[in-house]
Scaffold this motif. Structure first.
Motif, short mmCIF file in Angstrom:
data_model
loop_
_atom_site.label_atom_id
_atom_site.label_comp_id
_atom_site.label_asym_id
_atom_site.label_seq_id
_atom_site.Cartn_x
_atom_site.Cartn_y
_atom_site.Cartn_z
N PHE A 172 0.91 -1.05 0.05
CA PHE A 172 0.09 0.05 -0.05
C PHE A 172 0.84 1.28 -0.01
O PHE A 172 1.84 1.23 0.75
CB PHE A 172 -0.81 -0.06 1.34
N GLY A 173 0.53 2.24 -0.82
CA GLY A 173 1.11 3.67 -0.72
C GLY A 173 1.92 3.87 -2.12
O GLY A 173 3.05 3.95 -2.47
N THR A 174 0.79 3.99 -3.33
CA THR A 174 1.23 4.35 -4.54
C THR A 174 1.28 6.10 -4.57
O THR A 174 1.71 6.54 -5.89
CB THR A 174 0.37 3.85 -5.49
N CYS A 216 4.98 1.12 6.75
CA CYS A 216 5.60 1.79 5.44
C CYS A 216 4.93 1.46 4.17
O CYS A 216 5.10 1.80 3.34
CB CYS A 216 7.10 1.71 5.63
N GLY A 217 4.58 0.08 4.04
CA GLY A 217 4.01 -0.21 2.83
C GLY A 217 4.85 -0.04 1.96
O GLY A 217 5.91 -1.05 2.02
N THR A 218 4.91 0.73 0.86
CA THR A 218 5.94 0.82 -0.45
C THR A 218 7.22 1.72 0.01
O THR A 218 8.03 1.67 -0.54
CB THR A 218 5.15 1.46 -1.28
N GLY A 219 7.05 1.98 1.11
CA GLY A 219 8.10 3.00 1.76
C GLY A 219 7.98 4.39 1.25
O GLY A 219 9.04 5.10 1.31
N ASN A 260 18.25 12.60 8.03
CA ASN A 260 19.30 11.78 8.11
C ASN A 260 19.14 10.36 8.17
O ASN A 260 19.13 9.79 7.05
CB ASN A 260 19.81 12.44 9.56
N GLN A 261 18.83 9.82 9.42
CA GLN A 261 18.45 8.48 9.35
C GLN A 261 16.78 8.21 9.26
O GLN A 261 16.09 9.05 9.95
CB GLN A 261 18.79 7.86 10.74
N VAL A 262 16.56 7.37 8.51
CA VAL A 262 15.24 6.85 8.40
C VAL A 262 14.82 5.48 8.56
O VAL A 262 15.45 4.65 7.80
CB VAL A 262 14.66 7.26 6.89
N ASP A 263 14.37 5.17 9.63
CA ASP A 263 13.94 3.89 9.84
C ASP A 263 12.35 3.55 9.63
O ASP A 263 11.55 4.39 9.89
CB ASP A 263 13.95 3.54 11.48
N ALA A 264 11.93 2.40 9.17
CA ALA A 264 10.70 1.99 8.92
C ALA A 264 10.51 0.71 9.06
O ALA A 264 11.28 -0.47 9.39
CB ALA A 264 10.47 2.03 7.11
N CYS A 265 9.01 0.26 9.19
CA CYS A 265 8.60 -1.22 9.62
C CYS A 265 7.36 -1.43 9.11
O CYS A 265 6.60 -0.52 8.78
CB CYS A 265 8.73 -1.24 11.28
N ASP A 266 6.87 -2.72 8.73
CA ASP A 266 5.76 -3.21 8.17
C ASP A 266 5.70 -4.69 8.77
O ASP A 266 6.67 -5.32 9.08
CB ASP A 266 5.90 -3.02 6.84
N ILE A 267 4.72 -5.10 9.10
CA ILE A 267 4.45 -6.30 9.41
C ILE A 267 4.41 -7.34 8.24
O ILE A 267 4.09 -8.59 8.40
CB ILE A 267 3.07 -6.65 10.45
N GLU A 268 4.23 -6.93 7.12
CA GLU A 268 4.23 -7.86 5.87
C GLU A 268 5.41 -7.95 5.31
O GLU A 268 6.21 -6.81 4.76
CB GLU A 268 3.17 -7.50 4.66
#
Length: 272
Positions: free
Chosen positions: A116-118, A146-149, A161-169
């Motif tokens: 998700f995230g277009t 984050c989906g597609t990021g 600077n630092q970018v952290d992301a997470c998603d359960i899929e």
């Protein structure tokens, strides 16, 4: 080789949930349309009982058909349905097969696959518009769910600077890293919830485009991640939910700053 294609008619709000569910039973190509979406799987891998069980809870809200087809070029089919998205006068979202448009100050190149995230959904558009109004330069940013990021990529483009992301899929995490590479944006992605992340001590900006119930549950966690004076950007809820979201945010010390609306969807900004 033959493929089994499921054509699902449902509301826009339910479509995102069902696409995630159908991915869990093996469907690996999804094409959205004005009535919902269609998804395909190699016929040898299709399990009708698994599909029936997956959709059982939603039977009174959807209709769907199942048919077998010869293999199609799904990438070409997806390309024929995907158009660039103008987020604002400054920003365009496009696929890699679209040419760059020099009139935009910023662009994000996305290959969404099943994530998700277009930029087509109102919540993604609103989150990106809010990001454009916030200084990201040299800031540490977390993108939760984050989906597609796409939001994480936007943060890097804006100078984070630092970018952290997470998603359960799993597929979302892989897709986020692929899209980050397409945009020469270095991000760190954790597959899991915010509790599983390899986190910094604090972030200057936290982004969460999820849904109302998850947001209400996790706002205290988000607040604990934000520096003093830092911002929380939320979306995934309707106009009528803004008061409830704001009350929850206020209860943990977050101050409402502003919000944007589109087609009854909302993205709100809070300050810690």
């Amino acid at each position: 080789m033959k493929y089994t294609v499921v054509n699902v008619k449902c509301s826009e709000e339910l479509s995102e949930i069902l696409q995630a569910i159908i991915g869990n039973v093996g469907f690996d190509a999804i094409l959205e349309n004005e009535n919902g979406f269609e998804a395909s799987i190699e016929s040898s891998l299709f399990d009708k009982n698994a599909l029936t069980e997956a959709f059982e809870f939603f039977n009174d809200q959807i209709t769907y058909t199942i048919e077998e087809q010869e293999k199609q070029n799904w990438n070409k089919l997806w390309e024929s349905h995907y158009n660039p998205v103008e987020i604002s006068e400054e920003l365009q979202i496009r696929a890699s097969f679209h040419p760059a448009d020099p009139k935009y100050k910023y662009e994000i190149v996305i290959t969404p696959k099943m994530s998700f995230g277009t930029g087509h959904h109102q919540t993604t558009t609103l989150m990106l518009r809010n990001q454009l109004m916030i200084d990201h330069k040299n800031k540490d940013v977390a993108d939760l769910g984050c989906g597609t990021g796409i939001l994480a990529v936007m943060a890097k483009i804006l100078g984070a600077n630092q970018v952290d992301a997470c998603d359960i899929e799993d597929w979302s995490c892989e897709n986020a890293l692929e899209n980050a590479a397409l945009n020469n944006a270095e991000i760190r992605v954790t597959c899991g919830t915010v509790a599983d992340m390899e986190k910094l001590d604090k972030y200057d900006i936290v982004l969460a485009n999820i849904n109302r119930n998850v947001l209400l549950s996790e706002i205290p966690t988000y607040q604990s991640l934000i520096t003093s004076g830092g911002n929380l950007l939320l979306s995934g809820f309707y106009t009528e939910d803004l008061e409830l979201i704001t009350e929850k945010a206020n209860s943990v010390g977050l101050k409402y700053i502003s919000h944007l609306e589109k087609d009854n969807w909302v993205s709100a900004v809070f300050e810690n």
